[in-house]
Design a protein around this motif. Structure first.
Motif, mmCIF file in Angstrom:
data_model
loop_
_atom_site.group_PDB
_atom_site.id
_atom_site.type_symbol
_atom_site.label_atom_id
_atom_site.label_comp_id
_atom_site.label_asym_id
_atom_site.label_seq_id
_atom_site.Cartn_x
_atom_site.Cartn_y
_atom_site.Cartn_z
ATOM 1 N N LEU A 146 65.911 46.374 46.651
ATOM 2 C CA LEU A 146 64.607 47.029 46.777
ATOM 3 C C LEU A 146 64.543 48.389 46.081
ATOM 4 O O LEU A 146 63.467 48.840 45.704
ATOM 5 C CB LEU A 146 64.231 47.183 48.254
ATOM 6 C CG LEU A 146 63.699 45.912 48.938
ATOM 7 C CD1 LEU A 146 63.641 46.104 50.451
ATOM 8 C CD2 LEU A 146 62.338 45.532 48.389
ATOM 9 N N GLN A 163 62.839 48.119 42.586
ATOM 10 C CA GLN A 163 61.511 47.528 42.419
ATOM 11 C C GLN A 163 60.686 48.340 41.423
ATOM 12 O O GLN A 163 60.850 49.541 41.272
ATOM 13 C CB GLN A 163 60.807 47.440 43.761
ATOM 14 C CG GLN A 163 60.592 48.767 44.455
ATOM 15 C CD GLN A 163 60.146 48.592 45.895
ATOM 16 O OE1 GLN A 163 59.110 48.018 46.156
ATOM 17 N NE2 GLN A 163 60.942 49.091 46.830
ATOM 18 N N LEU A 174 54.275 45.047 43.327
ATOM 19 C CA LEU A 174 55.644 45.469 43.039
ATOM 20 C C LEU A 174 56.508 44.255 42.724
ATOM 21 O O LEU A 174 56.502 43.254 43.447
ATOM 22 C CB LEU A 174 56.226 46.222 44.242
ATOM 23 C CG LEU A 174 55.551 47.563 44.541
ATOM 24 C CD1 LEU A 174 55.753 47.955 45.994
ATOM 25 C CD2 LEU A 174 56.079 48.643 43.609
ATOM 26 N N ASN A 175 57.239 44.361 41.630
ATOM 27 C CA ASN A 175 58.106 43.290 41.173
ATOM 28 C C ASN A 175 59.557 43.676 41.438
ATOM 29 O O ASN A 175 59.970 44.792 41.110
ATOM 30 C CB ASN A 175 57.869 43.059 39.672
ATOM 31 C CG ASN A 175 58.606 41.857 39.142
ATOM 32 O OD1 ASN A 175 59.817 41.857 39.049
ATOM 33 N ND2 ASN A 175 57.856 40.825 38.781
ATOM 34 N N VAL A 176 60.333 42.751 42.017
ATOM 35 C CA VAL A 176 61.713 43.110 42.340
ATOM 36 C C VAL A 176 62.580 41.857 42.436
ATOM 37 O O VAL A 176 62.129 40.799 42.893
ATOM 38 C CB VAL A 176 61.785 43.903 43.671
ATOM 39 C CG1 VAL A 176 61.285 43.070 44.831
ATOM 40 C CG2 VAL A 176 63.192 44.420 43.932
ATOM 41 N N TYR A 210 58.642 44.256 53.102
ATOM 42 C CA TYR A 210 57.684 45.203 52.537
ATOM 43 C C TYR A 210 56.903 45.962 53.606
ATOM 44 O O TYR A 210 56.238 46.958 53.294
ATOM 45 C CB TYR A 210 56.770 44.522 51.527
ATOM 46 C CG TYR A 210 57.356 44.631 50.145
ATOM 47 C CD1 TYR A 210 57.081 45.728 49.334
ATOM 48 C CD2 TYR A 210 58.262 43.683 49.675
ATOM 49 C CE1 TYR A 210 57.649 45.862 48.099
ATOM 50 C CE2 TYR A 210 58.848 43.818 48.430
ATOM 51 C CZ TYR A 210 58.539 44.913 47.642
ATOM 52 O OH TYR A 210 59.130 45.071 46.415
#
Length: 243
Positions: free
Chosen positions: A88, A91, A109-111, A220
């Motif tokens: 995380l 991200q 958000l991309n992770v 999240y």
């Protein structure tokens, strides 16, 4: 300014900000490049948590327990325990939309995540539990929708109040998910779960993604909690230049 807010500012002045950089970069709302760098800076400084500011550790993030009843596998519920999530802190913002009139935010958000968890598979209708471990790797796109308010303190300084969020998740590419061998064998041999296994095999990819996303959505909640916690003591202008 309230005494607790003054204390937090003193703490960050003396420690978290001692290297000359703040928790954030103040950006224009539509400057994604600046927002991405600000996110990177915030995560670097807070990923291990700052207890005195109610900012929680996110890498690794540990979720004590999570229950998920898979809709496509009849009679089976999944009970995850001691979920350990790493990644995380890396991200990245995929998209950010703020509507100042509606006071709403859409944050994407991309992770890439690694998930390891203990797992109890419980069969409904009978008192039986099969236990083992669960592992997954996936690149995910988490979308948080929330509203906000702006409030002035007694010094006229504006602060964000981040209101309750809604989080959705999608998987990017092909995720990996597996159970330990002993649990796999126990599931295959158990006559009470055969119908569920047949249903699972027909929708394997969909079930896999839904399960991972259930964990991601829970994770999240902590990410947005940290934004909410930071907004309680960082002035709104520390987030945005054009708010």
């Amino acid at each position: 300014m309230k005494r607790c807010e003054m204390f937090l500012l003193l703490v960050f002045s003396a420690s978290a900000l001692s290297d000359g950089g703040g928790l954030l970069r103040s950006c224009k709302i539509k400057d994604i490049e600046c927002l991405s760098k600000s996110t990177e800076q915030f995560l670097e400084k807070t990923c291990k948590g700052i207890p005195e500011a109610d900012i929680r550790a996110i890498d690794p993030l540990v979720i004590p327990a999570l229950e998920y009843t898979a809709p496509d596998i009849g009679g089976v519920s999944l009970h995850f325990k001691n979920i350990n999530i790493s990644g995380l802190k890396n991200q990245m913002i995929s998209d950010f939309q703020m509507d100042k009139d509606k006071k709403s935010v859409v944050l994407k958000l991309n992770v890439a995540l690694n998930i390891v968890s203990d797992l109890d598979v419980k069969l409904s209708g009978i008192s039986k539990t099969l236990s083992g471990t669960y592992k997954a790797k996936a690149t995910t796109l988490a979308t948080a929708n929330y509203n906000y308010d702006l409030k002035n303190n007694d010094k006229g300084v504006r602060y964000f109040e981040v209101l309750p969020e809604t989080i959705t998740c999608s998987i990017v590419g092909e995720p990996e998910a597996s159970l330990n061998d002993e649990l796999v064998q126990a599931l295959r041999k158990d006559e009470h779960i055969q119908e569920g296994i047949v249903k699972y095999e027909k929708k394997r990819d969909e079930c896999k993604e839904k399960t991972i996303c259930k964990i991601v959505q829970k994770a999240y909640e902590t990410v947005i909690h940290n934004i909410r916690a930071a907004a309680k003591f960082l002035p709104a202008e520390d987030f945005f230049q054009d708010i």
